[in-house]
Design a protein around this motif. Sequence first.
Motif, short mmCIF file in Angstrom:
data_model
loop_
_atom_site.label_atom_id
_atom_site.label_comp_id
_atom_site.label_asym_id
_atom_site.label_seq_id
_atom_site.Cartn_x
_atom_site.Cartn_y
_atom_site.Cartn_z
N ILE A 136 0.84 -1.19 0.00
CA ILE A 136 0.00 0.00 0.00
C ILE A 136 0.88 1.24 0.00
O ILE A 136 1.87 1.32 0.73
N ASP A 137 0.52 2.22 -0.84
CA ASP A 137 1.21 3.51 -0.88
C ASP A 137 0.19 4.63 -0.80
O ASP A 137 -0.80 4.62 -1.55
N VAL A 138 0.43 5.58 0.10
CA VAL A 138 -0.39 6.79 0.18
C VAL A 138 0.58 7.96 0.07
O VAL A 138 1.43 8.17 0.94
N SER A 139 0.47 8.70 -1.02
CA SER A 139 1.40 9.79 -1.29
C SER A 139 0.62 11.09 -1.42
O SER A 139 -0.33 11.18 -2.19
N THR A 140 1.02 12.10 -0.63
CA THR A 140 0.34 13.39 -0.68
C THR A 140 1.34 14.50 -0.93
O THR A 140 2.51 14.41 -0.56
N CYS A 141 0.85 15.55 -1.55
CA CYS A 141 1.64 16.76 -1.76
C CYS A 141 0.82 17.91 -1.19
O CYS A 141 -0.16 18.34 -1.80
N GLY A 142 1.17 18.38 -0.01
CA GLY A 142 0.37 19.41 0.64
C GLY A 142 0.69 19.47 2.11
O GLY A 142 1.77 19.07 2.55
N ARG A 143 -0.25 19.91 2.92
CA ARG A 143 0.03 20.21 4.32
C ARG A 143 -0.15 19.02 5.25
O ARG A 143 0.48 18.97 6.29
N ILE A 144 -1.01 18.10 4.93
CA ILE A 144 -1.27 17.00 5.85
C ILE A 144 -0.41 15.79 5.49
O ILE A 144 -0.05 15.59 4.33
N SER A 145 -0.10 14.98 6.49
CA SER A 145 0.68 13.77 6.27
C SER A 145 -0.24 12.58 6.10
O SER A 145 -1.26 12.47 6.79
N PRO A 146 0.09 11.65 5.20
CA PRO A 146 -0.72 10.44 5.05
C PRO A 146 -0.70 9.55 6.28
O PRO A 146 -1.46 8.59 6.37
N LEU A 147 0.18 9.85 7.25
CA LEU A 147 0.19 9.10 8.51
C LEU A 147 -1.16 9.20 9.22
O LEU A 147 -1.47 8.38 10.08
N ARG A 148 -1.98 10.18 8.88
CA ARG A 148 -3.31 10.29 9.44
C ARG A 148 -4.14 9.04 9.13
O ARG A 148 -5.07 8.70 9.87
N ALA A 149 -3.83 8.35 8.03
CA ALA A 149 -4.61 7.17 7.63
C ALA A 149 -4.02 5.86 8.13
O ALA A 149 -4.60 4.80 7.89
N LEU A 150 -2.90 5.93 8.83
CA LEU A 150 -2.19 4.71 9.21
C LEU A 150 -3.03 3.80 10.10
O LEU A 150 -3.11 2.59 9.87
N ASN A 151 -3.65 4.34 11.13
CA ASN A 151 -4.46 3.54 12.05
C ASN A 151 -5.56 2.78 11.32
O ASN A 151 -5.77 1.58 11.54
N PHE A 152 -6.26 3.49 10.46
CA PHE A 152 -7.36 2.85 9.72
C PHE A 152 -6.86 1.71 8.86
O PHE A 152 -7.46 0.63 8.82
N LEU A 153 -5.76 1.91 8.17
CA LEU A 153 -5.22 0.87 7.30
C LEU A 153 -4.77 -0.36 8.08
O LEU A 153 -5.04 -1.50 7.68
N ILE A 154 -4.09 -0.14 9.21
CA ILE A 154 -3.65 -1.27 10.02
C ILE A 154 -4.85 -2.09 10.48
O ILE A 154 -4.86 -3.32 10.42
N HIS A 155 -5.91 -1.42 10.92
CA HIS A 155 -7.09 -2.13 11.43
C HIS A 155 -7.93 -2.72 10.30
O HIS A 155 -8.74 -3.62 10.54
N SER A 156 -7.76 -2.24 9.08
CA SER A 156 -8.53 -2.79 7.96
C SER A 156 -8.03 -4.16 7.54
O SER A 156 -8.78 -4.95 6.97
N PHE A 157 -6.76 -4.47 7.80
CA PHE A 157 -6.19 -5.73 7.38
C PHE A 157 -5.86 -6.67 8.54
O PHE A 157 -5.82 -7.87 8.36
N GLU A 158 -5.60 -6.13 9.74
CA GLU A 158 -5.34 -6.96 10.92
C GLU A 158 -4.30 -8.05 10.62
O GLU A 158 -4.57 -9.25 10.67
N SER A 159 -3.10 -7.63 10.28
CA SER A 159 -2.08 -8.54 9.76
C SER A 159 -1.15 -9.06 10.84
O SER A 159 -1.08 -8.53 11.95
N ASP A 160 -0.40 -10.10 10.47
CA ASP A 160 0.58 -10.70 11.38
C ASP A 160 1.88 -9.89 11.41
O ASP A 160 2.51 -9.76 12.45
N ILE A 161 2.28 -9.39 10.25
CA ILE A 161 3.54 -8.67 10.12
C ILE A 161 3.32 -7.44 9.24
O ILE A 161 2.58 -7.50 8.25
N LEU A 162 3.95 -6.32 9.62
CA LEU A 162 3.90 -5.11 8.80
C LEU A 162 5.30 -4.50 8.72
O LEU A 162 6.04 -4.50 9.71
N THR A 163 5.65 -4.01 7.55
CA THR A 163 6.84 -3.18 7.40
C THR A 163 6.39 -1.84 6.82
O THR A 163 5.74 -1.81 5.78
N ILE A 164 6.71 -0.77 7.53
CA ILE A 164 6.17 0.55 7.19
C ILE A 164 7.31 1.54 6.96
O ILE A 164 8.26 1.61 7.75
N ASP A 165 7.19 2.31 5.88
CA ASP A 165 8.16 3.36 5.58
C ASP A 165 7.42 4.68 5.40
O ASP A 165 6.36 4.73 4.76
#
Length: 265
Positions: A136-165
Amino acid sequence: MRKLRLHGFNNLTKTLSFNIYDICYAKTARHRKEYIEYIDEAYNAERLTQILTEVSNIIGANILNIAHQDYDPQGASVTMLISEEPVLSEEDLANVERPGPLPDAVVAHLDKSHITVHTYPESHPDGGISTFRADIDVSTCGRISPLRALNFLIHSFESDILTIDYRVRGFTRDVKGKKHFIDHKINSIQNFMSRDTRNRYQMIDVNVYQEHSFHTKMILKEFDLDNYLFGTGVEELSGKEEKEIRKRLQKEMMEIFYGRNITKL
């Protein structure tokens, strides 16, 4: 926090990229086939589009275009082009180092941005291990960071392992001409996760602060074998089988988490 007065548009590029992994043991060829079919149905292009639409809502984006595709024999992809909507409040735009919503309505200022997801279900030909990976990639150009969506994405998949950059690229200028290579505070991606997520996962950070580059690896702390069996249960296994399957699963998870093949566990 004092508002940064910019010369023109904030053109910092902020990219959140992560891989999620779900691992299971499917004993027979039929069970492995059924696992792939289950994953393909649970995370088909339509469902992924719904998830990315929610991400777009969280960061307050206007969807310009959606391209989605289910693949044969398996897997799916979705790509969204998004742009800005009117800003409602400075509080919503504040890139404070804290968890984002799960989800909650947040209006942001975006332009030249995109969200993508690709899935890769697959099975080990001999060992009975099956895995599901989503990039998954969320790329923005502007004032807000896509990290705002991180919680929702983690809970949408409920995975065993994640690598995040997370990486902030480029620069923007203030009204005096000074360059700004990042416009918000961040010490760790972990600070943008909810408490329940941080409690469930073991995490490792590798951050390069001078490059505005942040990396977090996550693996579930608890291992309940019943949660990793597809088409069978622990009660159907002999003691020897249970021990061997547990060893295979844990080896698979350690190899993915550490990014290398392991000869002995």
